[in-house]
Design a protein around this motif. Structure first.
Motif, PDB file in Angstrom:
ATOM      1  N   LEU A 109       0.828  -1.197   0.000  1.00  0.00           N
ATOM      2  CA  LEU A 109       0.000   0.000   0.000  1.00  0.00           C
ATOM      3  C   LEU A 109       0.869   1.256   0.000  1.00  0.00           C
ATOM      4  CD1 LEU A 109      -2.670   1.545   0.267  1.00  0.00           C
ATOM      5  CD2 LEU A 109      -2.605   1.087   2.739  1.00  0.00           C
ATOM      6  N   ALA A 110       1.931   1.250   0.798  1.00  0.00           N
ATOM      7  CA  ALA A 110       2.812   2.416   0.858  1.00  0.00           C
ATOM      8  C   ALA A 110       3.460   2.697  -0.492  1.00  0.00           C
ATOM      9  CB  ALA A 110       3.884   2.202   1.928  1.00  0.00           C
ATOM     10  N   VAL A 111       3.891   1.636  -1.182  1.00  0.00           N
ATOM     11  CA  VAL A 111       4.495   1.819  -2.508  1.00  0.00           C
ATOM     12  C   VAL A 111       3.454   2.317  -3.503  1.00  0.00           C
ATOM     13  CG1 VAL A 111       5.553   0.623  -4.458  1.00  0.00           C
ATOM     14  CG2 VAL A 111       6.332   0.150  -2.141  1.00  0.00           C
ATOM     15  N   LEU A 112       2.264   1.734  -3.473  1.00  0.00           N
ATOM     16  CA  LEU A 112       1.217   2.130  -4.412  1.00  0.00           C
ATOM     17  C   LEU A 112       0.876   3.607  -4.287  1.00  0.00           C
ATOM     18  CD1 LEU A 112      -1.135  -0.970  -4.089  1.00  0.00           C
ATOM     19  CD2 LEU A 112       0.162  -0.309  -6.126  1.00  0.00           C
ATOM     20  N   LYS A 113       0.912   4.131  -3.065  1.00  0.00           N
ATOM     21  CA  LYS A 113       0.587   5.540  -2.865  1.00  0.00           C
ATOM     22  C   LYS A 113       1.631   6.469  -3.482  1.00  0.00           C
ATOM     23  CE  LYS A 113      -2.234   5.043   1.304  1.00  0.00           C
ATOM     24  NZ  LYS A 113      -2.338   5.330   2.766  1.00  0.00           N
ATOM     25  N   LEU A 114       2.804   5.935  -3.779  1.00  0.00           N
ATOM     26  CA  LEU A 114       3.869   6.739  -4.379  1.00  0.00           C
ATOM     27  C   LEU A 114       3.802   6.779  -5.899  1.00  0.00           C
ATOM     28  CD1 LEU A 114       6.898   5.372  -2.298  1.00  0.00           C
ATOM     29  CD2 LEU A 114       5.731   7.552  -1.955  1.00  0.00           C
ATOM     30  N   LEU A 115       2.985   5.925  -6.495  1.00  0.00           N
ATOM     31  CA  LEU A 115       3.122   5.642  -7.919  1.00  0.00           C
ATOM     32  C   LEU A 115       2.785   6.812  -8.839  1.00  0.00           C
ATOM     33  CD1 LEU A 115       1.843   1.996  -8.459  1.00  0.00           C
ATOM     34  CD2 LEU A 115       4.182   2.862  -8.419  1.00  0.00           C
ATOM     35  N   GLY A 116       1.629   7.450  -8.645  1.00  0.00           N
ATOM     36  CA  GLY A 116       1.156   8.336  -9.699  1.00  0.00           C
ATOM     37  C   GLY A 116       0.565   7.498 -10.820  1.00  0.00           C
ATOM     38  N   THR A 117       0.483   8.047 -12.012  1.00  0.00           N
ATOM     39  CA  THR A 117      -0.145   7.311 -13.124  1.00  0.00           C
ATOM     40  C   THR A 117       0.787   7.212 -14.323  1.00  0.00           C
ATOM     41  OG1 THR A 117      -1.141   9.362 -13.945  1.00  0.00           O
ATOM     42  CG2 THR A 117      -2.467   8.005 -12.456  1.00  0.00           C
TER      43      THR A 117
END
Length: 360
Positions: free
Chosen positions: A112-120
């Motif tokens: 979840l922490a990594v996903l929140k960093l992603l952007g699009t």
């Protein structure tokens, strides 16, 4: 290094490894190694998303199960007014079931922490939100209808018509396969610019959309930062791992580059298991001694040269993902067939079956 829980009769491609617990950084972000200063810049063509808020469960309608993950199930669902969209959006839901192990919970929140960093980015699966107010916990992700790249490649083996033409074939063409590699390279260029280490890049962790666009997915192993040292006991994707990861527990973008070279070999062989005919121990010993997989006979030398560059023993001499992308940009500009499917001998690359506990 202490190898643990090895079954000699199972060739699952993963190895349980016990490592001493030792922290290597004072800075953490929800359990991730974080780098201060020199903040990564994103691809200017795409906007970053603000951190999504919790999504209301009342606006989520779970439908059929899509598959089983390591720590829970993945479902198809309808979401109402998610991520700024009007109406209903089809999403994928990764569920962390209640009463799971502490390791499962830790892995879930690290993802979840990594996903929140992603952007699009069009070649990375989008994060749409989460439900973490109560059990079961959910990660809400972009729904990609075509399944994994690995299954796409392996299913194409059942097709009798291998078209090296650029259109008209009912199965995958040479150009399709080259584009798959190009898409993944673009997605990984984006992730590496954000200093996100995937650590489990393989065709099983890439999804394919209806229009055959590949999207990098499955960030359960991922970490944020320039470098990560593994300190816990976990199952490892040995056949995709660089020597410095296997023997020194080090992960950098250049270890993802090594894995990309193996992924490229998977694409060329239509989803065969890497290092065919070799056990886990033989793979580890071979990689340490400088062994590299041979060029498949139906693979163009330019693609194989790219693979070999990814497998350089010296991480500093492996190409950056942006250079890999430029190389594939050039290949996509030509009308040449870099993978001659008509001459593919499937008997040579028939190693497809693995143990049940393998993430293939």
């Amino acid at each position: 290094m202490e190898l643990d829980n090895v079954r000699g009769d199972v060739d699952d491609g993963y190895q349980s490894v016990k490592m001493p617990h030792r922290r290597t950084s004072d800075h953490t972000y929800q359990g991730l190694m974080a780098i201060r200063g020199n903040e990564p810049t994103s691809d200017g063509a795409y906007e970053d998303l603000k951190e999504p808020s919790e999504f209301a469960r009342s606006q989520l309608n779970i439908k059929e199960e899509l598959g089983q993950g390591e720590f829970g199930s993945v479902f198809k669902a309808d979401a109402w007014k998610i991520s700024g969209s009007a109406g209903v959006t089809t999403v994928a839901v990764k569920e962390l079931k209640g009463m799971t192990s502490p390791a499962a919970s830790t892995a879930f929140f690290k993802e979840l922490a990594v996903l929140k960093l992603l952007g699009t980015h069009p070649n990375v699966v989008s994060f749409l939100g989460c439900c973490t107010d109560t059990d079961p916990f959910y990660l809400l992700l972009e729904y990609v209808s075509g399944g994994s790249l690995q299954s796409t490649l392996r299913t194409s083996r059942t097709q009798q018509t291998y078209g090296n033409l650029h259109g008209g074939s009912k199965s995958l063409s040479s150009r399709d396969l080259t584009r798959f590699a190009w898409d993944v390279a673009k997605g990984m260029t984006f992730l590496s610019a954000k200093k996100i280490l995937h650590r489990d890049l393989a065709t099983r962790n890439v999804l394919v959309s209806k229009d055959k666009t590949c999207k990098v997915s499955d960030f359960g192993f991922s970490r944020e930062g320039d470098e990560y040292e593994r300190t816990t006991k976990t199952r490892l994707p040995i056949r995709w791992m660089a020597p410095e990861s296997l023997f020194h527990r080090k992960y950098t973008t250049k270890t993802d580059v090594w894995a990309f070279g193996v992924l490229l070999w998977e694409i060329v062989t239509l989803g065969a298991t890497p290092y065919p005919g070799m056990s886990k121990r033989e793979v580890m010993d071979g990689v340490q001694q400088g062994y590299r997989m041979e060029k498949p006979p139906h693979c163009d030398q330019k693609l194989y040269t790219l693979m070999l560059s990814c497998w350089n023993a010296d991480p500093a001499r492996r190409p950056e993902f942006r250079k890999i992308q430029r190389t594939l940009d050039t290949l996509m500009e030509t009308e040449h067939d870099y993978i001659n499917l008509a001459s593919l001998d499937e008997n040579t690359y028939q190693s497809l079956q693995t143990a049940m506990d393998e993430k293939y």
